[in-house]
Design an enzyme around this catalytic site. Structure first.
Site, PDB file in Angstrom:
ATOM      1  N   ASP A 179       0.849  -1.180   0.000  1.00 16.86           N
ATOM      2  CA  ASP A 179       0.000   0.000   0.000  1.00 16.86           C
ATOM      3  C   ASP A 179       0.888   1.235   0.000  1.00 16.86           C
ATOM      4  O   ASP A 179       0.634   2.199  -0.700  1.00 16.86           O
ATOM      5  CB  ASP A 179      -0.893  -0.021   1.234  1.00 16.86           C
ATOM      6  CG  ASP A 179      -1.855   1.144   1.244  1.00 16.86           C
ATOM      7  OD1 ASP A 179      -2.654   1.233   0.300  1.00 16.86           O
ATOM      8  OD2 ASP A 179      -1.798   1.973   2.165  1.00 16.86           O
ATOM      9  N   ASN A 189       1.003  -2.917   4.122  1.00 21.16           N
ATOM     10  CA  ASN A 189       0.209  -3.663   3.141  1.00 21.16           C
ATOM     11  C   ASN A 189      -1.010  -4.272   3.827  1.00 21.16           C
ATOM     12  O   ASN A 189      -1.185  -4.181   5.040  1.00 21.16           O
ATOM     13  CB  ASN A 189       1.056  -4.749   2.456  1.00 21.16           C
ATOM     14  CG  ASN A 189       0.422  -5.223   1.157  1.00 21.16           C
ATOM     15  OD1 ASN A 189      -0.165  -4.427   0.414  1.00 21.16           O
ATOM     16  ND2 ASN A 189       0.493  -6.516   0.885  1.00 21.16           N
ATOM     17  N   LYS A 190      -1.851  -4.883   3.023  1.00 24.06           N
ATOM     18  CA  LYS A 190      -3.090  -5.495   3.488  1.00 24.06           C
ATOM     19  C   LYS A 190      -2.855  -6.375   4.716  1.00 24.06           C
ATOM     20  O   LYS A 190      -1.879  -7.115   4.771  1.00 24.06           O
ATOM     21  CB  LYS A 190      -3.673  -6.334   2.346  1.00 24.06           C
ATOM     22  CG  LYS A 190      -5.022  -6.953   2.612  1.00 24.06           C
ATOM     23  CD  LYS A 190      -6.125  -5.919   2.685  1.00 24.06           C
ATOM     24  CE  LYS A 190      -7.298  -6.408   3.524  1.00 24.06           C
ATOM     25  NZ  LYS A 190      -7.964  -7.589   3.000  1.00 24.06           N
TER      26      LYS A 190
END
Lengths: 269, 269
Positions: A179, A189-190
């Site tokens: 991200d 990130n996720k």
């Protein structure tokens, strides 16, 4: 600027599944279709800048597009350049990924990253791949990744995050998107990515992150974005707490390499 | 023996959520209600032995109940003893758990284990607890655990497996049940448990497994049970592979202690 009647624009703004590179692709398609309506396009630029202006790649795109609107020739050239630049960017990232991935057959990933997709698509032309995709609770965007890969005739298997250890132990590496990359080279990130990084570390597998330059936000700190708990459990008993955290920070020491378009940005290992 | 018209029995046999201790509780309730109908009870014993006979605790229960059927007094005494024995068993397990858990406030768990529930219920009477429960994809049986705990007025938070690292780093320990304990003291438990064990190891948190004696199956090897892939994704595109693995093996070296009713079975650390 909160009122906009265009459903396709609203869909882009409310898309919690796609990464910013994917979103920019959708935005580009939108303007390709609508740029001849100058007022509509101007409104769309304002609307998108308001809602997605925190993504540097989207901000730059809108900023450069704005003065060209109304001049068909220049705008069309801009779109053409955008496509060429995108292809070249992914080619460059892929070329930098190749030394890491050339002996990798079983690759595990999570969420839905355009950059990861573009790397795997190119890699699948030169070697046989088996991609394991985590479903990515709560929004299941791993399913979209699995669909995209299957459409390219790549062997793909979907698993739950709970099953990750059992598969990772037999994988060659983990490859995820980002991200954002913070100033200290930690990645955001996720949610689920940190768990994969720890598992990869434990099982002795490389953990790669692929990021185009727009992901280098220069931010020092990551601020959590919380989403509706409904996505995790609709109408739970009232005494049960649920927090829906979308992203998490992965410390640089758990990242084998950040693969980007520039060689200099890679860690030297 | 595959034909049985009793819906409540079928429900027990098809229950993929509960552990064997929980199932035995349900079976006991069934016979309490139906033992006066001798033929019905005899059929039920055969049916349950056929479908759930691999669980030693259920096998023993059925074996001991069978000769008593029809003698109201003896059967009622059997049920009463069963309750007393259950309570005493959980009391013993709890007493052995206490030295591990006495300073633990934030405890993370997964799936739906009766033994874990009984420990936490007792612990909550003497100290303030915050329990974090993984939802346990694909069947979400963590929700049942969360409900059971909330009903006891225990602070409970439900998370996805993907979120586990972010919470585990701030927890005091992980506590899970076991599907079985193998001869080499590796544990078999719901998929996701291995990931929690690795994360606990990485973040320096104790990883406890609670198991009543019926879980010591003496088996040398764990055989994977695969369930319908529909539970993970209904009607996925045909080219996407999905395997639904229910359980996984946790190596003993990742288990801080197996908490059982007997002191001798605990690892000395």
């Amino acid at each position: 600027m909160n009122f906009i009647s265009d459903e396709s624009l609203k869909k882009i703004v409310n898309d919690k599944i796609s990464g910013s590179t994917e979103l920019l692709g959708l935005i580009n398609l939108y303007f390709r279709k609508n740029f001849r309506d100058r007022q509509k396009s101007k409104d769309a630029i304002k609307y998108l800048a308001h809602h997605l202006g925190t993504f540097p790649n989207i901000q730059n795109y809108l900023h450069d597009l704005s003065p060209l609107l109304g001049t068909t020739k220049l705008t069309e050239k801009y779109f053409k350049n955008f496509d060429l630049k995108s292809e070249k960017l992914f080619d460059n990232i892929f070329n930098n990924a190749l030394p890491c991935l050339t002996d990798k057959k079983f690759i595990l990933t999570i969420s839905n990253s355009r950059t990861v997709f573009e790397i795997i698509k190119r890699l699948s032309k030169i070697q046989n791949l088996y991609i394991i995709v985590c479903e990515s609770r709560p929004k299941f965007e791993g399913r979209q990744t699995a669909k995209n890969l299957a459409r390219e005739n790549i062997n793909v298997r979907l698993i739950t995050e709970a099953m990750a250890s059992g598969y990772l132990v037999n994988c060659d590496c983990v490859l995820t998107g980002a991200d954002q990359i913070l100033k200290n080279n930690n990645a955001v990130n996720k949610v689920g990515s940190l768990e994969l990084a720890v598992l990869a570390h434990y099982f002795g597998k490389p953990f790669y992150i692929a990021a185009d330059p727009s992901k280098y936000t220069g931010r020092i700190r990551f601020t959590q974005r919380k989403e509706s708990s409904d996505q995790i459990w609709k109408n739970p008993p009232k005494d049960i707490l649920i927090e829906n955290k979308y992203f998490e920070e992965i410390p640089n020491k758990l990242i084998t390499r950040i693969i980007t378009n520039k060689k200099a940005r890679q860690k030297n290992k």
